[in-house]
Design a protein around this motif. Structure first.
Motif, PDB file in Angstrom:
ATOM      1  N   ALA A 137       0.857  -1.183   0.000  1.00  0.00           N
ATOM      2  CA  ALA A 137       0.000   0.000   0.000  1.00  0.00           C
ATOM      3  C   ALA A 137       0.894   1.234   0.000  1.00  0.00           C
ATOM      4  N   LEU A 138       0.544   2.181  -0.830  1.00  0.00           N
ATOM      5  CA  LEU A 138       1.245   3.459  -0.866  1.00  0.00           C
ATOM      6  C   LEU A 138       0.320   4.513  -0.283  1.00  0.00           C
ATOM      7  N   LYS A 139       0.832   5.284   0.653  1.00  0.00           N
ATOM      8  CA  LYS A 139       0.072   6.429   1.142  1.00  0.00           C
ATOM      9  C   LYS A 139       0.389   7.576   0.191  1.00  0.00           C
ATOM     10  N   LEU A 140      -0.625   8.032  -0.537  1.00  0.00           N
ATOM     11  CA  LEU A 140      -0.428   9.051  -1.566  1.00  0.00           C
ATOM     12  C   LEU A 140      -0.987  10.396  -1.125  1.00  0.00           C
ATOM     13  N   SER A 141      -0.392  11.440  -1.661  1.00  0.00           N
ATOM     14  CA  SER A 141      -0.930  12.781  -1.498  1.00  0.00           C
ATOM     15  C   SER A 141      -0.849  13.481  -2.843  1.00  0.00           C
ATOM     16  N   ALA A 142      -1.735  14.438  -3.033  1.00  0.00           N
ATOM     17  CA  ALA A 142      -1.711  15.258  -4.248  1.00  0.00           C
ATOM     18  C   ALA A 142      -1.375  16.676  -3.815  1.00  0.00           C
ATOM     19  N   ARG A 143      -0.469  17.294  -4.554  1.00  0.00           N
ATOM     20  CA  ARG A 143      -0.061  18.656  -4.253  1.00  0.00           C
ATOM     21  C   ARG A 143       0.225  19.367  -5.565  1.00  0.00           C
ATOM     22  N   ASP A 144       0.399  20.678  -5.483  1.00  0.00           N
ATOM     23  CA  ASP A 144       0.772  21.423  -6.680  1.00  0.00           C
ATOM     24  C   ASP A 144       2.124  20.933  -7.185  1.00  0.00           C
ATOM     25  N   PHE A 145       2.200  20.723  -8.482  1.00  0.00           N
ATOM     26  CA  PHE A 145       3.454  20.367  -9.141  1.00  0.00           C
ATOM     27  C   PHE A 145       4.320  21.620  -9.149  1.00  0.00           C
ATOM     28  N   VAL A 146       5.603  21.488  -8.848  1.00  0.00           N
ATOM     29  CA  VAL A 146       6.518  22.630  -8.817  1.00  0.00           C
ATOM     30  C   VAL A 146       7.699  22.379  -9.742  1.00  0.00           C
ATOM     31  N   HIS A 147       8.409  23.447 -10.105  1.00  0.00           N
ATOM     32  CA  HIS A 147       9.551  23.330 -11.026  1.00  0.00           C
ATOM     33  C   HIS A 147      10.552  22.269 -10.578  1.00  0.00           C
ATOM     34  N   ALA A 148      10.792  22.169  -9.271  1.00  0.00           N
ATOM     35  CA  ALA A 148      11.770  21.200  -8.765  1.00  0.00           C
ATOM     36  C   ALA A 148      11.369  19.757  -9.091  1.00  0.00           C
ATOM     37  N   ASP A 149      10.078  19.502  -9.343  1.00  0.00           N
ATOM     38  CA  ASP A 149       9.622  18.143  -9.680  1.00  0.00           C
ATOM     39  C   ASP A 149      10.063  17.704 -11.069  1.00  0.00           C
ATOM     40  N   LEU A 150      10.344  18.655 -11.954  1.00  0.00           N
ATOM     41  CA  LEU A 150      10.670  18.311 -13.339  1.00  0.00           C
ATOM     42  C   LEU A 150      11.853  17.357 -13.421  1.00  0.00           C
ATOM     43  N   ALA A 151      12.860  17.540 -12.580  1.00  0.00           N
ATOM     44  CA  ALA A 151      14.076  16.726 -12.636  1.00  0.00           C
ATOM     45  C   ALA A 151      13.804  15.256 -12.354  1.00  0.00           C
ATOM     46  N   SER A 152      12.753  14.944 -11.616  1.00  0.00           N
ATOM     47  CA  SER A 152      12.464  13.548 -11.270  1.00  0.00           C
ATOM     48  C   SER A 152      11.341  12.949 -12.103  1.00  0.00           C
ATOM     49  N   CYS A 153      10.916  13.641 -13.171  1.00  0.00           N
ATOM     50  CA  CYS A 153       9.774  13.171 -13.960  1.00  0.00           C
ATOM     51  C   CYS A 153      10.146  12.785 -15.388  1.00  0.00           C
ATOM     52  N   GLY A 154      11.369  12.352 -15.606  1.00  0.00           N
ATOM     53  CA  GLY A 154      11.765  11.897 -16.942  1.00  0.00           C
ATOM     54  C   GLY A 154      10.905  10.750 -17.450  1.00  0.00           C
ATOM     55  N   TRP A 155      10.326   9.974 -16.553  1.00  0.00           N
ATOM     56  CA  TRP A 155       9.435   8.878 -16.934  1.00  0.00           C
ATOM     57  C   TRP A 155       8.174   9.380 -17.639  1.00  0.00           C
ATOM     58  N   ALA A 156       7.826  10.663 -17.449  1.00  0.00           N
ATOM     59  CA  ALA A 156       6.570  11.205 -17.977  1.00  0.00           C
ATOM     60  C   ALA A 156       6.683  11.666 -19.429  1.00  0.00           C
ATOM     61  N   GLY A 157       7.904  11.823 -19.921  1.00  0.00           N
ATOM     62  CA  GLY A 157       8.053  12.289 -21.299  1.00  0.00           C
ATOM     63  C   GLY A 157       9.438  12.854 -21.551  1.00  0.00           C
ATOM     64  N   SER A 158       9.608  13.309 -22.768  1.00  0.00           N
ATOM     65  CA  SER A 158      10.893  13.831 -23.233  1.00  0.00           C
ATOM     66  C   SER A 158      11.215  15.179 -22.599  1.00  0.00           C
ATOM     67  N   ASP A 159      12.432  15.653 -22.840  1.00  0.00           N
ATOM     68  CA  ASP A 159      12.810  16.992 -22.391  1.00  0.00           C
ATOM     69  C   ASP A 159      11.862  18.040 -22.979  1.00  0.00           C
ATOM     70  N   HIS A 160      11.457  17.832 -24.237  1.00  0.00           N
ATOM     71  CA  HIS A 160      10.523  18.768 -24.882  1.00  0.00           C
ATOM     72  C   HIS A 160       9.190  18.799 -24.125  1.00  0.00           C
ATOM     73  N   HIS A 161       8.681  17.613 -23.758  1.00  0.00           N
ATOM     74  CA  HIS A 161       7.430  17.543 -22.996  1.00  0.00           C
ATOM     75  C   HIS A 161       7.587  18.250 -21.649  1.00  0.00           C
ATOM     76  N   LEU A 162       8.678  17.983 -20.959  1.00  0.00           N
ATOM     77  CA  LEU A 162       8.869  18.583 -19.642  1.00  0.00           C
ATOM     78  C   LEU A 162       9.038  20.093 -19.735  1.00  0.00           C
ATOM     79  N   ALA A 163       9.592  20.594 -20.830  1.00  0.00           N
ATOM     80  CA  ALA A 163       9.659  22.039 -21.037  1.00  0.00           C
ATOM     81  C   ALA A 163       8.251  22.600 -21.184  1.00  0.00           C
ATOM     82  N   GLY A 164       7.365  21.849 -21.839  1.00  0.00           N
ATOM     83  CA  GLY A 164       5.967  22.254 -21.951  1.00  0.00           C
ATOM     84  C   GLY A 164       5.275  22.259 -20.594  1.00  0.00           C
ATOM     85  N   VAL A 165       5.601  21.282 -19.755  1.00  0.00           N
ATOM     86  CA  VAL A 165       5.041  21.256 -18.403  1.00  0.00           C
ATOM     87  C   VAL A 165       5.495  22.503 -17.639  1.00  0.00           C
TER      88      VAL A 165
END
Length: 162
Positions: A5-33
């Motif tokens: 079981a994972l205890k999850l929380s939802a919060r505002d995404f912040v710029h610092a999160d981009l570095a750990s989200c390579g799984w979500a898409g390319s550098d181009h996608h993350l620049a769009g985020v």
């Protein structure tokens, strides 16, 4: 079988999160985020990260309030591939719906690629109903770093929020 079981929380995404989200898409996608985070500061969109106790995002997605008047449009939803089918996508969609309700809106919509029946099944389980189809396209980054236009057909789905 191993269960956890994972205890999850939802919060505002912040710029610092981009570095750990390579799984979500390319550098181009993350620049769009990153560009969407600027829109979040003005209130045009909400952009959320779903995190376990480590506070490192395992899912992300947004809701845009500018696409259609009176509607929150969910988009750019992604769950870490290794954690799909664990309920995290449901948690993310429900967190985004809470944000929509928090603005006193009662309608949520999204577009799902017709080649993604797994995502469509999730949205249907959550009460979204197909109402139309439309083509969509965006720039996609190739492995060599070049950009190419990706074209697809999407099913438009909506849900009345109570």
């Amino acid at each position: 079988m191993i269960s956890f079981a994972l205890k999850l929380s939802a919060r505002d995404f912040v710029h610092a999160d981009l570095a750990s989200c390579g799984w979500a898409g390319s550098d181009h996608h993350l620049a769009g985020v990153a560009e969407q985070l600027e829109r979040a500061r003005t209130g045009e969109v909400d952009y959320l990260a779903v995190c376990p106790a480590t506070d490192v995002p395992v899912a992300k997605g947004g809701v845009d309030y500018q696409i259609k008047k009176g509607v929150g449009t969910l988009w750019q939803l992604a769950v870490h591939p290794a954690l799909q089918s664990c309920g995290i996508g449901t948690f993310l969609v429900e967190a985004l719906e809470l944000r929509i309700r928090g603005r006193s809106l009662r309608q949520a919509e999204l577009a799902v690629e017709e080649g993604n029946p797994r995502a469509r099944a999730l949205y249907e389980r959550l009460g979204y109903v197909a109402y139309d189809r439309q083509p969509d396209s965006w720039d996609e980054q190739a492995p060599d770093g070049s950009l190419r236009r990706y074209e697809t057909m999407c099913t438009l789905m909506g849900k009345e929020l109570s």
